[in-house]
Design a protein around this motif. Sequence first.
Motif, PDB file in Angstrom:
ATOM      1  N   GLU A 238     -10.354  16.136 -23.716  1.00  0.00           N
ATOM      2  CA  GLU A 238      -8.976  16.175 -24.213  1.00  0.00           C
ATOM      3  C   GLU A 238      -8.806  17.202 -25.328  1.00  0.00           C
ATOM      4  O   GLU A 238      -8.409  16.858 -26.450  1.00  0.00           O
TER       5      GLU A 238
ATOM      6  N   ASN B  38      -5.560   6.305 -20.376  1.00  0.00           N
ATOM      7  CA  ASN B  38      -6.611   5.790 -21.253  1.00  0.00           C
ATOM      8  C   ASN B  38      -7.398   4.709 -20.535  1.00  0.00           C
ATOM      9  O   ASN B  38      -6.818   3.872 -19.858  1.00  0.00           O
TER      10      ASN B  38
ATOM     11  N   THR C 293      -6.609  19.330 -26.108  1.00  0.00           N
ATOM     12  CA  THR C 293      -5.301  19.558 -26.745  1.00  0.00           C
ATOM     13  C   THR C 293      -4.569  18.262 -27.059  1.00  0.00           C
ATOM     14  O   THR C 293      -3.386  18.294 -27.397  1.00  0.00           O
ATOM     15  N   SER C 294      -5.278  17.147 -26.986  1.00  0.00           N
ATOM     16  CA  SER C 294      -4.635  15.861 -27.249  1.00  0.00           C
ATOM     17  C   SER C 294      -4.094  15.816 -28.676  1.00  0.00           C
ATOM     18  O   SER C 294      -4.803  16.112 -29.638  1.00  0.00           O
ATOM     19  N   GLY C 295      -2.826  15.484 -28.830  1.00  0.00           N
ATOM     20  CA  GLY C 295      -2.221  15.368 -30.149  1.00  0.00           C
ATOM     21  C   GLY C 295      -1.783  16.683 -30.768  1.00  0.00           C
ATOM     22  O   GLY C 295      -1.349  16.702 -31.907  1.00  0.00           O
TER      23      GLY C 295
ATOM     24  N   GLU D  29     -14.937  14.086 -27.902  1.00  0.00           N
ATOM     25  CA  GLU D  29     -13.796  13.333 -28.416  1.00  0.00           C
ATOM     26  C   GLU D  29     -13.934  13.351 -29.945  1.00  0.00           C
ATOM     27  O   GLU D  29     -15.021  13.198 -30.462  1.00  0.00           O
TER      28      GLU D  29
ATOM     29  N   SER E 255      -8.095  15.187 -19.448  1.00  0.00           N
ATOM     30  CA  SER E 255      -6.728  15.277 -19.948  1.00  0.00           C
ATOM     31  C   SER E 255      -5.940  14.088 -19.427  1.00  0.00           C
ATOM     32  O   SER E 255      -6.300  13.501 -18.416  1.00  0.00           O
ATOM     33  N   HIS E 256      -4.852  13.729 -20.142  1.00  0.00           N
ATOM     34  CA  HIS E 256      -3.953  12.769 -19.510  1.00  0.00           C
ATOM     35  C   HIS E 256      -2.616  13.423 -19.209  1.00  0.00           C
ATOM     36  O   HIS E 256      -1.631  12.755 -18.955  1.00  0.00           O
ATOM     37  N   ASP E 257      -2.621  14.768 -19.221  1.00  0.00           N
ATOM     38  CA  ASP E 257      -1.394  15.534 -19.064  1.00  0.00           C
ATOM     39  C   ASP E 257      -1.431  16.353 -17.770  1.00  0.00           C
ATOM     40  O   ASP E 257      -2.161  17.326 -17.651  1.00  0.00           O
TER      41      ASP E 257
END
Length: 219
Positions: free
Chosen positions: A154, A36, A156-158, A81, A185-187
């Motif tokens: 993002e 983030n 697929t976030s959450g 977002e 993404s953060h994944d």
Amino acid sequence: MISLTQVTMRYGGTVALDGVDLQVAAGETLGLLGPNGAGKTTALRLLAGMAPPFRGRVSVMGVDPWSEPDRVRTRMGVLPEGTGLFDRLTVGENLALFAGLYGLGRESVQRALDATGAAHLTGRRVGSLSKGERQRVALARAVLHDPELLILDEPTSGLDPAAAASLHQIIRDMQARGRTVVLASHDMAEVEALCDRVAILDRGRLVACDAPAALKARH
Ligand code: ADP
Ligand code: ADP
């Protein structure tokens, strides 16, 4: 398809992007990976023509998206977002509304719903959908005009693993159709599964950009 040249972006005193150089070829999928605050959303906003860079040059399909938004928006789909959808309207009403803005007909709504497996949700109010269903509809909205370039923030976030997997499959379908995709993404597992190359951002700086396997080999 995309080129960022020495792009710096500031919000007041905060440097969100710092001298970023990045190219994306047509048909390629690039992941923007970082924690983030790394600058992922900022980079996507610049590509989508939603803000001008503080310094440097942004080029999307040969056009500066900030100064000539109409020339790129017809060829680019954005999953922002949040979802950019109206909760109180049904899925069908949402898509019809956006199709109207683009000057597209009903067939484009049906095509986008089919392409994202969201046709069964047409009559549902967006506010009543699960997070995964909502992202699916947001993706349907992004591909209404069958864009060459997809910008996904993002996506697929959450989401739970099953919902994320079904969204991944839709993104793979777009890739198979030759679309260029830039996704934040953060994944690491997600970008590894979907992306040809990954750009790693850390506090606004591009610290690495390579194929996922090459990045993993380095660590
Ligand atoms: P990410 O998407 O990787 O989480 P962002 O691009 O949203 O990162 O943010 C990058 C930096 O810019 C962060 O320090 C964030 O706090 C700051 N920032 C983002 N949007 C704004 C804004 N509208 N006003 C002020 N600072 C912002
Ligand atoms: P082509 O790449 O030769 O146009 P495709 O199989 O990619 O052939 O697409 C056939 C038609 O279906 C196109 O007119 C396209 O607009 C539509 N289509 C297929 N998938 C999608 C999608 N995901 N979003 C929007 N339109 C789509």
